[in-house]
Design a protein around this motif. Structure first.
Motif, PDB file in Angstrom:
ATOM      1  N   SER A   1      40.290  73.480  17.501  1.00 34.21           N
ATOM      2  CA  SER A   1      38.937  73.368  16.944  1.00 34.21           C
ATOM      3  C   SER A   1      38.762  72.107  16.105  1.00 34.21           C
ATOM      4  O   SER A   1      37.877  72.049  15.269  1.00 34.21           O
ATOM      5  CB  SER A   1      38.633  74.595  16.075  1.00 34.21           C
ATOM      6  N   ILE A   2      39.597  71.094  16.303  1.00 35.26           N
ATOM      7  CA  ILE A   2      39.534  69.895  15.467  1.00 35.26           C
ATOM      8  C   ILE A   2      38.188  69.184  15.631  1.00 35.26           C
ATOM      9  O   ILE A   2      37.721  68.955  16.748  1.00 35.26           O
ATOM     10  CB  ILE A   2      40.704  68.937  15.797  1.00 35.26           C
TER      11      ILE A   2
ATOM     12  N   GLN B   1      51.560  69.593  15.551  1.00 35.47           N
ATOM     13  CA  GLN B   1      51.150  70.990  15.523  1.00 35.47           C
ATOM     14  C   GLN B   1      50.132  71.242  14.418  1.00 35.47           C
ATOM     15  O   GLN B   1      49.169  71.995  14.597  1.00 35.47           O
ATOM     16  CB  GLN B   1      52.374  71.887  15.334  1.00 35.47           C
ATOM     17  N   LEU B   2      50.329  70.577  13.279  1.00 36.67           N
ATOM     18  CA  LEU B   2      49.429  70.771  12.151  1.00 36.67           C
ATOM     19  C   LEU B   2      48.032  70.254  12.472  1.00 36.67           C
ATOM     20  O   LEU B   2      47.026  70.935  12.220  1.00 36.67           O
ATOM     21  CB  LEU B   2      49.993  70.028  10.935  1.00 36.67           C
ATOM     22  N   ILE B   3      47.963  69.061  13.037  1.00 33.15           N
ATOM     23  CA  ILE B   3      46.666  68.458  13.355  1.00 33.15           C
ATOM     24  C   ILE B   3      45.897  69.333  14.334  1.00 33.15           C
ATOM     25  O   ILE B   3      44.678  69.524  14.200  1.00 33.15           O
ATOM     26  CB  ILE B   3      46.862  67.039  13.910  1.00 33.15           C
ATOM     27  N   LYS B   4      46.606  69.866  15.323  1.00 30.08           N
ATOM     28  CA  LYS B   4      45.958  70.686  16.348  1.00 30.08           C
ATOM     29  C   LYS B   4      45.365  71.960  15.774  1.00 30.08           C
ATOM     30  O   LYS B   4      44.419  72.523  16.343  1.00 30.08           O
ATOM     31  CB  LYS B   4      46.966  71.030  17.444  1.00 30.08           C
ATOM     32  N   SER B   5      45.901  72.429  14.645  1.00 33.55           N
ATOM     33  CA  SER B   5      45.441  73.714  14.100  1.00 33.55           C
ATOM     34  C   SER B   5      44.319  73.562  13.091  1.00 33.55           C
ATOM     35  O   SER B   5      43.788  74.566  12.611  1.00 33.55           O
ATOM     36  CB  SER B   5      46.622  74.438  13.430  1.00 33.55           C
ATOM     37  N   LEU B   6      43.946  72.341  12.750  1.00 38.61           N
ATOM     38  CA  LEU B   6      42.948  72.112  11.706  1.00 38.61           C
ATOM     39  C   LEU B   6      41.585  71.759  12.282  1.00 38.61           C
ATOM     40  O   LEU B   6      41.448  71.397  13.449  1.00 38.61           O
ATOM     41  CB  LEU B   6      43.412  70.972  10.793  1.00 38.61           C
ATOM     42  N   GLU B   7      40.572  71.836  11.418  1.00 32.23           N
ATOM     43  CA  GLU B   7      39.245  71.352  11.771  1.00 32.23           C
ATOM     44  C   GLU B   7      39.027  69.930  11.245  1.00 32.23           C
ATOM     45  O   GLU B   7      38.393  69.115  11.900  1.00 32.23           O
ATOM     46  CB  GLU B   7      38.174  72.279  11.190  1.00 32.23           C
ATOM     47  N   THR B   8      39.558  69.681  10.040  1.00 29.77           N
ATOM     48  CA  THR B   8      39.402  68.364   9.418  1.00 29.77           C
ATOM     49  C   THR B   8      40.741  67.905   8.876  1.00 29.77           C
ATOM     50  O   THR B   8      41.388  68.636   8.107  1.00 29.77           O
ATOM     51  CB  THR B   8      38.390  68.421   8.258  1.00 29.77           C
ATOM     52  N   ILE B   9      41.178  66.693   9.259  1.00 27.05           N
ATOM     53  CA  ILE B   9      42.414  66.129   8.716  1.00 27.05           C
ATOM     54  C   ILE B   9      42.189  64.667   8.383  1.00 27.05           C
ATOM     55  O   ILE B   9      41.627  63.900   9.174  1.00 27.05           O
ATOM     56  CB  ILE B   9      43.599  66.296   9.685  1.00 27.05           C
ATOM     57  N   ASN B  10      42.614  64.284   7.183  1.00 23.98           N
ATOM     58  CA  ASN B  10      42.475  62.907   6.725  1.00 23.98           C
ATOM     59  C   ASN B  10      43.825  62.422   6.210  1.00 23.98           C
ATOM     60  O   ASN B  10      44.276  62.827   5.141  1.00 23.98           O
ATOM     61  CB  ASN B  10      41.427  62.823   5.610  1.00 23.98           C
ATOM     62  N   LEU B  11      44.480  61.561   7.000  1.00 24.52           N
ATOM     63  CA  LEU B  11      45.776  60.982   6.628  1.00 24.52           C
ATOM     64  C   LEU B  11      45.655  59.476   6.411  1.00 24.52           C
ATOM     65  O   LEU B  11      46.642  58.754   6.490  1.00 24.52           O
ATOM     66  CB  LEU B  11      46.809  61.266   7.720  1.00 24.52           C
ATOM     67  N   SER B  12      44.462  59.009   6.122  1.00 24.14           N
ATOM     68  CA  SER B  12      44.222  57.572   6.013  1.00 24.14           C
ATOM     69  C   SER B  12      44.926  56.970   4.813  1.00 24.14           C
ATOM     70  O   SER B  12      45.269  57.652   3.847  1.00 24.14           O
ATOM     71  CB  SER B  12      42.712  57.297   5.909  1.00 24.14           C
TER      72      SER B  12
END
Length: 975
Positions: free
Chosen positions: A151-152, A122-133
């Motif tokens: 809007s990712i 759910q969190l990823i879907k709501s963000l524009e930029t996500i970095n979990l590397s």
């Protein structure tokens, strides 16, 4: 202007009403909501570095907190950057309260858990930029991330432990611009519509287990694509022919795959491209002249392919070129002079090709940092000039394994920054230049296997940071200079196979960093200095085939020095050489037999007695002299024989070709042969001769003996010494087949890290799997350490996945059995010894069956039939028997006192009688799903069908096993 009372009162009233408005109240609540969400997030994680110490729940706003960014107008949290903060734990639902958060970066931490966690999805879907590397997330990438992706725009899950396939739904997330799933364990093919993401700017899927062909459709529509990196996978087929239509591409990396064919002509349109890396594939044909159109190219790497022909002169028009790697191909002719126009060149690697002619003058005139020309047919003298631009820039010079002649130019001492110098395996003559001592930055000097004469210069250790000095197999004379003590950083000193005389200097004991010393095959004399026992880092010290004498030192390394390291020194004594050292014997006492005689008479008798004794002594002395002379003659003949043998084998190049951009020739090994490492530059603690130490033996099989050894960096590897050198293919065929096996990577396959080849010795270098073989776990462990059912099932499934991948790569194992399935420290199964039959010439059935006769009970019946083709179905039969062995805990064939029990027949009979549960290993403890066991047994019997066509393929077997597995077990609980 002074404000009147009425105006002031009006403004005050308006402000008061504003503060009481619903909108302002909502804003205060929202601010508190951001604080609450972040505090909930903080409560669920560990923060050892106190990076979140400024986060306090009593604050009205988080906008001044560390790593938090707020919108300046609304004061709502929009970005959270906590990269490299050593945080750990699980990501909780607190972050879901941050309604205006559009950027979340948590890279380089220790977060764990399933990526399929609904909160993360759910969190990823709501963000524009996500970095979990660079975390520890596991599981497969969830499909819902992309089906309703919102809007990712940018997602990075690189350097985690993700498995499974890339969801096809990613192709429907049209907002995506940047995708980075690199360095995981993803498998399967690329989604067929992946290039439908028309807004894509960067895609990095490198270092995974992806396979299949790269889709060609729609790639030309990616007008914004800047970066495409699919390196270190198992992609096959050809490059998309329209990839050059992506005109904005700046980086193209398809290295280390199985790609074939010629380079697409469309690449010439990439006038903005800076990097093209195609190394480690099977591309063929010539490097095309149209490459001159790639005007912005800075890095071109086409190494480790099958390119042929001349290097195009048009390459000189790419003046922006900084790094050019053409190594390990079959390029011919001379290096083109046109490359002199590439004034920005920094590194060239033309090693391991078929180049001829002399070194072009521009090589030392451009100010290069790295020059690699080893393993070609270059001839002539090596001329550096007197005012070369490279004197102030060159750091690495590798001219080894060519046909260079003449003396080493004294101007070599002008390379003030030279760190690595290798001119070994040529025909250089003359003396070792004393001016080498001016190479103040040199770590490695290798002039071995030439025809250099004269003595070792006293000035050699002017290079005070020198770590390796290799001068073996030359014609050097004189003694080892005492000034060697000035090389205080020296770890490797190899002077074997020369004509060096004199004593071993005591000062060599001052080199406390020494690890590898080889002074063998010289004419050294005198005793070994006792101070050598203080060298605490010694790994090898070889002084064999010299003229040393006296007692071997006692203490340190010398208490366990191998006999081979001191052999052929006839006058050496000590327990190691099984020769006692002579003690100090007193002179014999002679009693006068006639004490009553006068002194005169006594003197006469004594003189007569002395003459008799002298005669006997003379005879003994003469006899001893003759004996020693004969011994010297025999030893000399043997020495000449040994030297000739070594001289004959010294023509074979010693090569390291690792994961670095360029290969190095650097090893303390004194063996002569070809060593190739696929996984990076590596050095063995000792030479290949140490692998024959029985104490290091791990096991034996039909194709060879396996030994344990350690690399210099402390990492363990397993070395298989092949039994059948006389049956091995030619070096070229062997190289080609082993390199194919070396490119096969899967988490359930033992990684082949490299190989060593001489005409009489072939070694395979594999990763070391610490927990031993499945055979030992099943048949040699005690009841307390027996494998649980879940462990056994995971081993079966992991083995199936490994075999499935092999078959996908068109590799037949030929020798499937429990001793070839290894278990790592986490309980994961790894299939080893695959594809070994491909390293041998065409073998008939009888010979091949003989090589794997230890696999009795696993061999498919078609091995006995000369007219039936051997296929992957033979592996599936062996896998079926392996399943039965794992479930029952019994060997495929067991010999009783008066009977032989065939496991497959026994289990089939029990099932026919409705007693399948009686076959399950009685050592299994606790509750386990009996029905699941029975289903697995049935699958094993299907795989072990007598008719090959009735056996399923391994992909089907894997799917069946996944269906059998109880869904309630083996899965992490979702938060």
């Amino acid at each position: 202007m002074r404000m009147n009372t009425t105006t002031f009162q009006l403004i005050t009233a308006v402000l008061f009403l504003f503060l009481l408005s619903p909108e302002t109240t909502a804003l205060n609540v929202a601010l508190n909501d951001d604080v609450l969400g972040l505090m909930v997030f903080k409560a669920d994680i560990s923060d050892p570095l106190l990076k979140l110490s400024t986060w306090k729940e009593e604050d009205d706003s988080p906008c001044n907190w560390t790593a938090v960014t707020c919108d300046p107008y609304s004061n709502r949290v929009t970005e959270l950057h906590l990269d490299g903060s050593s945080l750990s734990g699980h990501i909780s639902k607190g972050l879901l309260r941050l309604q205006f958060l559009h950027t979340l970066s948590l890279s380089r931490n220790n977060f764990t858990g399933l990526i399929t966690n609904p909160i993360l999805t759910q969190l990823i879907k709501s963000l524009e930029t996500i970095n979990l590397s660079q975390n520890g997330f596991s599981g497969s990438i969830p499909d819902p991330i992309f089906t309703q992706c919102g809007s990712i725009r940018s997602i990075s899950l690189a350097n985690n432990k993700l498995t499974g396939q890339i969801p096809d739904s990613i192709s429907s997330c049209l907002t995506l611009q940047n995708v980075d799933f690199s360095s995981n364990q993803l498998s399967g093919g690329l989604p067929k519509d992946i290039w439908g993401l028309t807004g894509l700017r960067s895609i990095d899927l490198s270092n995974n287990f992806l396979d299949g062909e790269i889709p060609h459709e729609k790639i030309e529509t990616l007008f914004d694509l800047r970066v495409v990196n699919l390196s270190s996978n198992s992609f096959s087929g050809e490059l998309p022919d329209k990839i050059g239509e992506c005109l904005l591409l700046k980086l193209v990396d398809f290295s280390d795959n199985y790609l074939v064919g010629r380079l697409p002509v469309s690449l010439q349109k990439l006038s903005l491209c800076n990097v093209v890396s195609l190394r480690g594939n099977y591309f063929t044909g010539e490097l095309p002249e149209w490459i001159r159109g790639m005007k912005s190219l800075e890095i071109l790497d086409v190494s480790v392919n099958n390119f042929t022909g001349l290097v195009p002169t048009g390459l000189g028009d790419v003046e922006s070129l900084k790094s050019l790697n053409l190594s390990l191909n079959q390029f011919t002719g001379e290096v083109p002079e046109s490359l002199a126009k590439c004034v920005n060149l920094s590194v060239i690697d033309f090693s391991r090709n078929l180049f001829t002619g002399e070194i072009p003058g521009w090589v030392f005139g451009l100010g290069l940092k790295g020059v690699y020309l080893s393993g070609n047919g270059f001839t002539g003298n090596v001329e550096f000039g007197e005012s070369a631009a490279g004197f102030d820039s060159l750091e690495i010079l590798d001219l080894s394994s060519n046909l260079f002649s003449g003396a080493i130019a004294s101007s070599i001492g002008n390379f003030s920054r030279l760190v690595f110098l290798n001119m070994s395996r040529n025909s250089l003559v003359g003396s070792v230049p004393s001016i080498l001592g001016r190479l103040k930055a040199a770590n490695v000097i290798d002039l071995s296997h030439n025809r250099l004469n004269g003595s070792i210069p006293n000035e050699i250790c002017g290079a005070r940071v020198l770590e390796e000095l290799r001068l073996e197999s030359n014609l050097l004379t004189g003694s080892i200079p005492n000034q060697i003590q000035n090389c205080s950083d020296l770890t490797t000193l190899i002077l074997s196979g020369n004509n060096i005389t004199g004593m071993i200097p005591v000062d060599i004991a001052k080199l406390t960093e020494l690890e590898y010393v080889d002074l063998s095959l010289n004419h050294l004399s005198g005793s070994l200095p006792k101070e050598l026992t203080n060298l605490s880092n010694l790994v090898t010290f070889n002084v064999s085939h010299n003229e040393l004498e006296g007692e071997l030192p006692l203490g340190g390394f010398f208490n366990t020095i191998p006999l081979s390291s001191v052999s052929d020194n006839p006058s050496l004594c000590g327990s190691i050489v099984n020769q006692s050292c002579p003690g100090a014997h007193p002179k014999p006492i002679v009693l006068n037999p006639n004490p009553s005689h006068s002194d005169h008479g006594s003197t006469s008798l004594n003189m007569s007695h002395k003459r008799i004794i002298l005669s006997i002594s003379a005879i003994i002395a003469i006899g001893a002299a003759v004996f020693i002379a004969l011994g010297v003659i025999v030893v000399t003949i043997l020495n000449l024989h040994v030297r000739n043998s070594i001289s004959r084998s010294a023509a074979v190049a010693l090569t390291f070709s690792g994961g670095d951009d360029f290969s190095h020739t650097r090893s303390p090994s004194t063996d002569y042969g070809k060593l190739v490492m696929f996984t990076g530059d590596a050095e063995f603690v000792s030479g290949t001769h140490a692998l024959l130490n029985k104490d290091c033996e791990l096991g034996r099989g039909g194709f060879g003996v396996v030994y344990w050894t350690a690399l210099r960096n402390g990492r363990s590897v397993a070395i298989k010494k092949l039994h059948v050198p006389s049956m091995s293919k030619s070096q070229e065929d062997f190289d080609r087949e082993v390199k194919k096996l070396g490119m096969i990577r899967h988490s359930n396959l033992v990684l082949l890290e490299g190989f060593y080849w001489t005409p009489s010795l072939q070694l395979l270098i594999n990763e070391y799997v610490s927990s031993g073989s499945l055979y030992k776990h099943l048949h040699e462990g005690n009841d307390e350490n027996t494998l649980s059912w879940r462990e056994r099932f995971e081993i079966i499934l992991g083995t199936a996945k490994g075999l499935a991948h092999l078959h996908q790569m068109k590799v037949i194992h030929y020798n499937m059995k429990s001793s070839n399935v290894l278990i790592d420290c986490s309980g994961e199964a790894k299939v080893g010894d695959f594809g070994l039959a491909a390293l041998l010439p065409s073998l008939d059935r009888h010979v091949l069956s003989g090589k794997i006769q230890s696999a009795l009970g696993y061999m498919a019946p078609e091995f006995a039939c000369q007219t039936v083709k051997i296929t992957e179905k033979c592996d599936i039969y062996g896998f079926g028997i392996l399943i039965l062995e794992i479930v029952t805990g019994k060997k495929p064939v067991e010999y009783m006192e008066d009977d032989v029990v065939i496991l497959c027949d026994m289990v089939r009979g029990a099932l026919d009688n409705g007693q399948g549960h009686e076959c399950i290993d009685r050592k299994l403890k606790g509750d386990f799903p009996v029905e699941e066991c029975i289903s697995v047994i049935k699958l094993g019997l299907v795989c072990a069908s007598q008719v090959p066509s009735n056996r399923p393929d391994m992909e089907e077997v894997t799917k069946i096993l996944e269906l059998i597995q109880c869904p309630s077990e083996g899965h992490e609980e979702i938060e």
